[in-house]
Enzyme design. Structure first.
Site, short mmCIF file in Angstrom:
data_model
loop_
_atom_site.label_atom_id
_atom_site.label_comp_id
_atom_site.label_asym_id
_atom_site.label_seq_id
_atom_site.Cartn_x
_atom_site.Cartn_y
_atom_site.Cartn_z
N LYS A 191 0.85 -1.20 0.00
CA LYS A 191 0.00 0.00 0.00
C LYS A 191 0.88 1.25 0.00
O LYS A 191 1.53 1.56 1.00
CB LYS A 191 -0.92 0.05 1.21
N GLU A 266 9.46 1.52 10.87
CA GLU A 266 10.54 2.50 10.72
C GLU A 266 9.88 3.86 10.75
O GLU A 266 9.14 4.24 9.84
CB GLU A 266 11.29 2.27 9.39
N GLU A 401 9.93 16.61 14.95
CA GLU A 401 10.29 16.30 13.57
C GLU A 401 9.53 17.22 12.63
O GLU A 401 8.30 17.15 12.52
CB GLU A 401 10.00 14.84 13.24
#
Length: 498
Positions: A191, A266, A401
């Site tokens: 996906k 990850e 982030e």
């Protein structure tokens, strides 16, 4: 790296025909309910394709096709490992043969420079080639046990695996997951992110062309909240691998827990670039802008915090700012462009908000912080590489982030303080250490809480070596032979000889 801005050509990177279709059971298909979504070129803001808006029913169809293919007694999972490897090698070759088409699709889809897209596609072909060679090197063990007999282990494929990949390196991340999953004999449901479905669909087509049986590589497009969530929760999927931002990874963990699904994640990063005063500062300044501004800063490994020893601080700021000003921002199809656009106007606005936050926190804007002033780039999601000085590690721009071309420079006074600052983050993905003192560099590498570290370099990702993070940066290791562990079960067999 040349000038800060470039003139723009027409961003006519080759798009795909509209509409495109998913690949399920070896066939091109639309979404079960017929819905589609727009795929936009972020350099122009124009729609370049319409992709199926897949959901739960489409995931059900893909799981059924994958399960049927996996259970085929003469199918992929039961092929001789060498035959799987040879087929993967053909797949790798087809990716390389079609590299220009795939690179043009990638650039049109996510706005990265065409030269970067070409490198990414070649990198994907090399990953597939590596796992072609790994397919017949998945070994079990014989184990001495206390009872008379032989104890041995078998490494077997999990079955149907769900592979959810991000939009920042779409084809490369797909190869990181497809390669070891296929080498081990699994059936896959890939996906892609909604921003970037085009190369994933093409990979599904090339897999069939390579001779990978129908149903072994299925591609389902659609949003994470429907298609992605359905993959994570589906009882027919034995493992899910995800690359993306941390909050989505946490949700995948929750969804996968219902049937104790295996997971590998990850996730995000806030990686440090630690510069000691004895380092080769010119080399650092020449190489490091690309470590944070590559892909317009949309990289989990981006070295977005420069921690510099105070005695070298002013020189590092001067050198790094000078190198940043030379980064060439421009149209992604221009061969001389080094930094293209962010993936969308929405992502650019998010990054601009962080720039305002940094200014509000008292940081000093040294370079960038605005869109290019070239009128030819006005319709794209461009943002100049941005350098902040006067940053403390507790500022939001140093803690969160940003996923854009923004770097913070933070001074330190001792080796111990550098490592304390570097580790003062919930993330632990990557990082670099710069020093001529190899003992100091090794001490720092051992103390840095991160999964992939480079010394006097920003190169920490290698096809042959394990990649993954500590803490909230993820679970498991991709690449190298370590990735095979993510896609196999270990079965123990004891034969009684008493």
């Amino acid at each position: 790296m040349m000038t800060e801005q470039s003139t723009s050509k027409s961003s006519g990177a080759a798009a795909t025909a509209t509409p495109v279709q998913m690949v399920i059971g070896g066939e091109p298909v639309d979404a079960a309910d017929g819905q589609t979504f727009d795929v936009v070129n972020p350099a122009t803001g124009k729609v370049i394709a319409k992709a199926p808006l897949g959901g739960r029913e489409d995931v059900d169809r893909a799981v059924a096709a994958a399960q049927k293919a996996f259970e085929d007694r003469k199918g992929w999972a039961n092929w001789a490992a060498g035959k799987r490897g040879r087929t993967l090698a053909k797949f790798a070759s087809l990716v390389k043969q079609n590299s220009e088409e795939l690179a043009q699709l990638e650039t049109a889809n996510v706005g990265k420079p065409i030269t970067s897209s070409r490198g990414e596609v070649v990198g994907a072909s090399l990953v597939f080639d590596y796992y072609a060679g790994a397919a017949n090197k998945v070994f079990g063990q014989t184990i001495p046990v206390s009872k008379p007999g032989i104890d041995l282990t078998l490494r077997e494929p999990i079955g149907v695996v769900g592979l959810i990949v991000p939009w920042n390196f779409p084809i490369l991340m797909a190869s990181w997951k497809l390669g070891p999953a296929l080498a081990a004999g699994n059936a896959c449901i890939l996906k892609p992110a909604s921003y970037s479905p085009l190369t994933a669909i093409r990979l599904g087509e090339l897999a069939l062309e390579a001779g990978i049986p129908a149903g072994i590589v299925n591609v389902v497009t659609g949003p994470g909240g429907t298609a992605g969530a359905s993959i994570a929760a589906h009882p027919g999927i034995g493992k899910v691998a995800f690359t993306g931002e941390t909050t989505t990874g946490q949700e995948i963990m929750r969804l996968a827990s219902a049937n104790v699904k295996k997971i590998s994640l990850e996730l995000g990063g806030k990686s440090p670039n630690i510069v000691f005063a004895d380092a080769d500062l010119e080399k650092f300044a020449k190489e490091s802008p690309y470590s944070v501004f590559d892909n317009c800063g949309q990289d989990c490994c981006a070295r977005s915090r420069i921690l510099v020893e105070r005695s070298a601080h002013d020189r590092v700021v001067e050198l790094f700012a000078e190198a940043t000003r030379k980064v060439r921002v421009g149209d992604p199809v221009d061969e001389t462009t080094e930094v293209g656009t962010l993936v969308s106007a929405k992502q650019r606005d998010r990054v601009k908000d962080y720039i305002e936050i940094g200014l509000g926190e008292g940081a000093t804007l040294v370079v960038g912080g605005t869109a290019p002033d070239d009128p030819a780039l006005a319709d794209g999601a461009y943002l100049l590489p941005t350098v902040f000085d006067g940053v403390s590690n507790d500022m939001r721009i140093a803690r969160e982030e940003i996923f854009g071309p923004v770097v913070s420079i933070i001074p330190f006074d001792s080796e111990e303080e550098a490592l304390r600052l570097a580790n003062a983050t919930p993330y632990g993905l990557s990082g670099s250490i710069w020093s001529r003192d190899i003992g100091k560099a090794l001490r720092a590498a051992k103390s840095l809480q991160a999964g992939v570290i480079s010394v006097n370099s920003n190169s920490s990702v290698h096809t042959e070596a394990p990649f993954g993070g500590y803490k909230m940066s993820g679970i498991g290791r991709e690449l190298g032979m370590a990735a095979i562990d993510l896609y196999t079960e270990t079965k123990n067999v004891f034969i009684d000889l008493g």
